[in-house]
Design a protein around this motif. Structure first.
Motif, PDB file in Angstrom:
ATOM      1  N   THR A  35       0.835  -1.197   0.000  1.00  0.00           N
ATOM      2  CA  THR A  35       0.000   0.000   0.000  1.00  0.00           C
ATOM      3  C   THR A  35       0.873   1.251   0.000  1.00  0.00           C
ATOM      4  OG1 THR A  35      -0.101   0.316   2.412  1.00  0.00           O
ATOM      5  CG2 THR A  35      -1.673  -1.238   1.416  1.00  0.00           C
ATOM      6  N   GLY A  36       0.239   2.372  -0.246  1.00  0.00           N
ATOM      7  CA  GLY A  36       0.894   3.641   0.001  1.00  0.00           C
ATOM      8  C   GLY A  36       0.909   3.916   1.497  1.00  0.00           C
ATOM      9  N   PRO A  37       1.572   4.989   1.920  1.00  0.00           N
ATOM     10  CA  PRO A  37       1.626   5.326   3.347  1.00  0.00           C
ATOM     11  C   PRO A  37       0.240   5.616   3.915  1.00  0.00           C
ATOM     12  CG  PRO A  37       3.339   6.498   2.119  1.00  0.00           C
ATOM     13  CD  PRO A  37       2.423   5.882   1.094  1.00  0.00           C
ATOM     14  N   GLN A  38      -0.015   5.063   5.113  1.00  0.00           N
ATOM     15  CA  GLN A  38      -1.274   5.264   5.817  1.00  0.00           C
ATOM     16  C   GLN A  38      -0.966   5.732   7.236  1.00  0.00           C
ATOM     17  OE1 GLN A  38      -3.505   1.576   5.569  1.00  0.00           O
ATOM     18  NE2 GLN A  38      -3.027   1.331   3.405  1.00  0.00           N
ATOM     19  N   LEU A  39      -1.680   6.729   7.705  1.00  0.00           N
ATOM     20  CA  LEU A  39      -1.419   7.253   9.046  1.00  0.00           C
ATOM     21  C   LEU A  39      -1.545   6.163  10.097  1.00  0.00           C
ATOM     22  CD1 LEU A  39      -3.295  10.644   8.730  1.00  0.00           C
ATOM     23  CD2 LEU A  39      -0.849  10.385   9.185  1.00  0.00           C
ATOM     24  N   GLU A  40      -0.608   6.127  11.043  1.00  0.00           N
ATOM     25  CA  GLU A  40      -0.573   5.046  12.019  1.00  0.00           C
ATOM     26  C   GLU A  40      -1.800   5.025  12.933  1.00  0.00           C
ATOM     27  OE1 GLU A  40       2.647   5.314  14.795  1.00  0.00           O
ATOM     28  OE2 GLU A  40       2.314   7.433  15.226  1.00  0.00           O
ATOM     29  N   ASP A  41      -2.485   6.165  13.085  1.00  0.00           N
ATOM     30  CA  ASP A  41      -3.675   6.191  13.937  1.00  0.00           C
ATOM     31  C   ASP A  41      -4.970   6.005  13.148  1.00  0.00           C
ATOM     32  OD1 ASP A  41      -3.765   8.612  12.619  1.00  0.00           O
ATOM     33  OD2 ASP A  41      -3.880   9.861  14.431  1.00  0.00           O
ATOM     34  N   ASN A  42      -4.865   5.703  11.848  1.00  0.00           N
ATOM     35  CA  ASN A  42      -6.049   5.441  11.027  1.00  0.00           C
ATOM     36  C   ASN A  42      -6.409   3.962  11.179  1.00  0.00           C
ATOM     37  OD1 ASN A  42      -8.060   5.241   9.092  1.00  0.00           O
ATOM     38  ND2 ASN A  42      -6.952   6.433   7.556  1.00  0.00           N
ATOM     39  N   VAL A  43      -7.014   3.633  12.306  1.00  0.00           N
ATOM     40  CA  VAL A  43      -7.251   2.239  12.672  1.00  0.00           C
ATOM     41  C   VAL A  43      -8.157   1.541  11.663  1.00  0.00           C
ATOM     42  CG1 VAL A  43      -8.168   0.710  14.452  1.00  0.00           C
ATOM     43  CG2 VAL A  43      -6.897   2.764  15.106  1.00  0.00           C
ATOM     44  N   ARG A  44      -9.202   2.222  11.216  1.00  0.00           N
ATOM     45  CA  ARG A  44     -10.128   1.600  10.260  1.00  0.00           C
ATOM     46  C   ARG A  44      -9.403   1.192   8.980  1.00  0.00           C
ATOM     47  NH1 ARG A  44     -15.632   4.627   8.644  1.00  0.00           N
ATOM     48  NH2 ARG A  44     -16.256   3.761  10.653  1.00  0.00           N
ATOM     49  N   GLU A  45      -8.535   2.074   8.497  1.00  0.00           N
ATOM     50  CA  GLU A  45      -7.801   1.787   7.263  1.00  0.00           C
ATOM     51  C   GLU A  45      -6.837   0.621   7.445  1.00  0.00           C
ATOM     52  OE1 GLU A  45      -6.796   2.599   3.200  1.00  0.00           O
ATOM     53  OE2 GLU A  45      -8.405   3.374   4.455  1.00  0.00           O
ATOM     54  N   LEU A  46      -6.143   0.590   8.582  1.00  0.00           N
ATOM     55  CA  LEU A  46      -5.118  -0.424   8.802  1.00  0.00           C
ATOM     56  C   LEU A  46      -5.714  -1.798   9.096  1.00  0.00           C
ATOM     57  CD1 LEU A  46      -2.614   1.716  10.915  1.00  0.00           C
ATOM     58  CD2 LEU A  46      -2.290   0.918   8.571  1.00  0.00           C
ATOM     59  N   THR A  47      -6.860  -1.850   9.786  1.00  0.00           N
ATOM     60  CA  THR A  47      -7.434  -3.141  10.161  1.00  0.00           C
ATOM     61  C   THR A  47      -8.148  -3.843   9.009  1.00  0.00           C
ATOM     62  OG1 THR A  47      -9.417  -2.014  10.984  1.00  0.00           O
ATOM     63  CG2 THR A  47      -7.693  -2.526  12.584  1.00  0.00           C
ATOM     64  N   GLN A  48      -8.458  -3.121   7.917  1.00  0.00           N
ATOM     65  CA  GLN A  48      -9.163  -3.765   6.810  1.00  0.00           C
ATOM     66  C   GLN A  48      -8.330  -4.876   6.150  1.00  0.00           C
ATOM     67  OE1 GLN A  48      -9.663  -1.482   3.165  1.00  0.00           O
ATOM     68  NE2 GLN A  48      -8.053  -0.074   3.814  1.00  0.00           N
ATOM     69  N   TRP A  49      -7.013  -4.858   6.375  1.00  0.00           N
ATOM     70  CA  TRP A  49      -6.132  -5.830   5.722  1.00  0.00           C
ATOM     71  C   TRP A  49      -6.010  -7.140   6.510  1.00  0.00           C
ATOM     72  CZ3 TRP A  49      -5.165  -3.746   1.179  1.00  0.00           C
ATOM     73  CH2 TRP A  49      -5.133  -2.348   1.071  1.00  0.00           C
ATOM     74  N   LYS A  50      -6.613  -7.230   7.695  1.00  0.00           N
ATOM     75  CA  LYS A  50      -6.386  -8.359   8.593  1.00  0.00           C
ATOM     76  C   LYS A  50      -6.595  -9.729   7.953  1.00  0.00           C
ATOM     77  CE  LYS A  50      -7.376  -9.883  13.309  1.00  0.00           C
ATOM     78  NZ  LYS A  50      -8.141  -9.600  14.552  1.00  0.00           N
ATOM     79  N   PRO A  51      -7.652  -9.965   7.146  1.00  0.00           N
ATOM     80  CA  PRO A  51      -7.823 -11.293   6.544  1.00  0.00           C
ATOM     81  C   PRO A  51      -6.698 -11.694   5.583  1.00  0.00           C
ATOM     82  CG  PRO A  51      -9.888 -10.072   6.495  1.00  0.00           C
ATOM     83  CD  PRO A  51      -8.819  -9.096   6.878  1.00  0.00           C
ATOM     84  N   LEU A  52      -5.859 -10.735   5.189  1.00  0.00           N
ATOM     85  CA  LEU A  52      -4.777 -11.025   4.244  1.00  0.00           C
ATOM     86  C   LEU A  52      -3.432 -11.185   4.950  1.00  0.00           C
ATOM     87  CD1 LEU A  52      -5.823  -8.498   1.453  1.00  0.00           C
ATOM     88  CD2 LEU A  52      -6.074 -10.990   1.405  1.00  0.00           C
ATOM     89  N   HIS A  53      -3.459 -11.273   6.294  1.00  0.00           N
ATOM     90  CA  HIS A  53      -2.248 -11.495   7.093  1.00  0.00           C
ATOM     91  C   HIS A  53      -1.170 -10.470   6.746  1.00  0.00           C
ATOM     92  CE1 HIS A  53      -4.284 -15.214   8.096  1.00  0.00           C
ATOM     93  NE2 HIS A  53      -4.311 -15.540   6.815  1.00  0.00           N
ATOM     94  N   PRO A  54      -1.451  -9.209   6.996  1.00  0.00           N
ATOM     95  CA  PRO A  54      -0.558  -8.136   6.544  1.00  0.00           C
ATOM     96  C   PRO A  54       0.739  -8.049   7.347  1.00  0.00           C
ATOM     97  CG  PRO A  54      -2.291  -7.238   7.915  1.00  0.00           C
ATOM     98  CD  PRO A  54      -2.630  -8.690   7.718  1.00  0.00           C
ATOM     99  N   GLN A  55       1.750  -7.504   6.687  1.00  0.00           N
ATOM    100  CA  GLN A  55       3.011  -7.168   7.332  1.00  0.00           C
ATOM    101  C   GLN A  55       3.164  -5.658   7.291  1.00  0.00           C
ATOM    102  OE1 GLN A  55       6.462  -8.544   5.199  1.00  0.00           O
ATOM    103  NE2 GLN A  55       7.911  -7.791   6.738  1.00  0.00           N
ATOM    104  N   THR A  56       3.443  -5.055   8.435  1.00  0.00           N
ATOM    105  CA  THR A  56       3.647  -3.607   8.501  1.00  0.00           C
ATOM    106  C   THR A  56       5.098  -3.294   8.165  1.00  0.00           C
ATOM    107  OG1 THR A  56       1.945  -3.379  10.205  1.00  0.00           O
ATOM    108  CG2 THR A  56       3.497  -1.571   9.968  1.00  0.00           C
ATOM    109  N   VAL A  57       5.304  -2.417   7.189  1.00  0.00           N
ATOM    110  CA  VAL A  57       6.656  -2.099   6.742  1.00  0.00           C
ATOM    111  C   VAL A  57       6.799  -0.590   6.526  1.00  0.00           C
ATOM    112  CG1 VAL A  57       7.020  -4.334   5.604  1.00  0.00           C
ATOM    113  CG2 VAL A  57       6.042  -2.428   4.301  1.00  0.00           C
TER     114      VAL A  57
END
Length: 371
Positions: free
Chosen positions: A331-353
């Motif tokens: 993905t492009g950069p996403q604000l670290e406190d944008n919880v809704r945006e970050l949690t949408q990836w959970k079913p895809l077993h995301p890696q934070t980089v």
């Protein structure tokens, strides 16, 4: 301007992770900011020399629209590059600070661009990972210089890396079916002509202005800026990788912009179209795709957020990625406190980089100096 462009050749000589900007795009950016139709920002590039040696560069930006929107007086620094010498980085930031102070600004922040489609945020982790077309790469001493010079964190962005599954995860499939059957939503694909010169272009930027309004530092895109981006980027897109979501009234309520990565092609081109750079880009776009994709942006109209639009994007895109042999996405950069945006990836077993940071510093005023 030639020297400004050549600074990166000095700083990143031999660096395998750095992905250059196209030099023609950088030139076009500065030419555009001088156009009478784009008076919402004041932009000034600077180059640092030691004798005749190129040692650094930076761009000062006063985004008048953003300052008016957020009731701030910020001067931004952008496109900052420097050798590992604190005297150089200090000179660059002192120059932007003084330039901004002369225009009445009281805080310096960056790296931030002229618009929210420009690169922003300085990399503070994962320096061993290859950069991308749409986000800064910088060497590991950059954030150390910021700390030594008294800058502090304002916000951080994170990027998400996922492996593309062979099948759409059940959670996405169920939610997408609900969105279609119960919410009356559908995925549509527009042609380049419909987006670049037709009705969809204005609709897309109206949606972006609505969806991104609450996001840190955002200022609405003007019609001129919107058309500039459409002309620059739409020719690069594979339109089947840009799903649009409409409701049962035909209103645009969501868009996801993704495209095959061009990182390897840009590295081979060294940021130059001629003599052979155009070939590397054309081959990557048309025939031999890289094995990963860049998920440039996702925008959902505020009243439709949380109603299954994102699931429709995944349900549509995952089979397309598999068709093109794409193995992973970032993905492009996403604000670290944008919880809704970050949690949408959970079913895809995301890696934070690739954590990246916007630094800030209050601009000091001398004793007796008026506000």
């Amino acid at each position: 301007m030639n020297d400004f462009l050549n600074v990166t050749d000095v700083v990143y000589a031999g660096c395998k992770q750095y992905v250059p900007d196209m030099r023609s795009d950088v030139r076009a950016m500065f030419e555009a900011t001088g156009d009478a139709s784009q008076r919402t920002s004041v932009v000034q590039p600077f180059v640092a020399y030691r004798g005749k040696e190129l040692v650094g560069r930076v761009v000062g930006v006063v985004n008048k629209k953003a300052n008016n929107t957020w009731k701030t007086r910020n001067v931004r620094f952008s496109m900052i590059e420097f050798i590992d010498d604190l005297e150089v980085s200090k000179a660059l930031l002192d120059t932007v600070e003084a330039w901004g102070k002369a225009q009445g600004m009281d805080k310096m922040q960056g790296p931030m661009g002229v618009t929210d489609f420009d690169k922003e945020g300085m990399l503070v982790e994962d320096f061993e990972l290859r950069g991308s077309m749409t986000a800064y790469y910088n060497l590991d001493y950059y954030p150390k210089h910021m700390e030594q010079l008294g800058l502090v964190k304002e916000v951080d962005w994170l990027q998400i890396r996922i492996n593309i599954p062979e099948e759409v995860p059940a959670r996405y499939a169920r939610t997408a079916q609900y969105a279609r059957e119960q919410m009356g939503l559908k995925v549509v694909k527009a042609t380049r002509k419909e987006v670049q010169r037709g009705a969809y272009g204005p609709k897309i930027f109206k949606l972006l202005n609505e969806a991104y309004a609450p996001i840190f530092g955002f200022s609405a895109f003007s019609d001129t800026q919107a058309q500039k981006f459409l002309d620059q980027y739409v020719p690069l897109f594979k339109m089947d990788m840009v799903p649009l979501v409409e409701n049962d009234k035909g209103e645009l309520v969501g868009i996801a912009v993704t495209m095959p990565s061009l990182s390897e092609a840009l590295q081979k081109s060294r940021g130059r179209l001629w003599p052979t750079g155009w070939w590397h880009l054309l081959k990557s776009l048309k025939w031999k795709h890289e094995d990963n994709t860049e998920m440039l942006l996702v925008a959902v109209r505020p009243d439709y957020q949380g109603l299954g639009v994102n699931a429709l994007f995944f349900d549509d895109l995952i089979p397309i990625y598999n068709k093109y042999g794409i193995k992973w996405a970032e993905t492009g950069p996403q604000l670290e406190d944008n919880v809704r945006e970050l949690t949408q990836w959970k079913p895809l077993h995301p890696q934070t980089v690739k954590r990246r940071r916007c630094w800030m510093k209050e601009i000091s005023r001398r004793e007796g100096e008026k506000e």
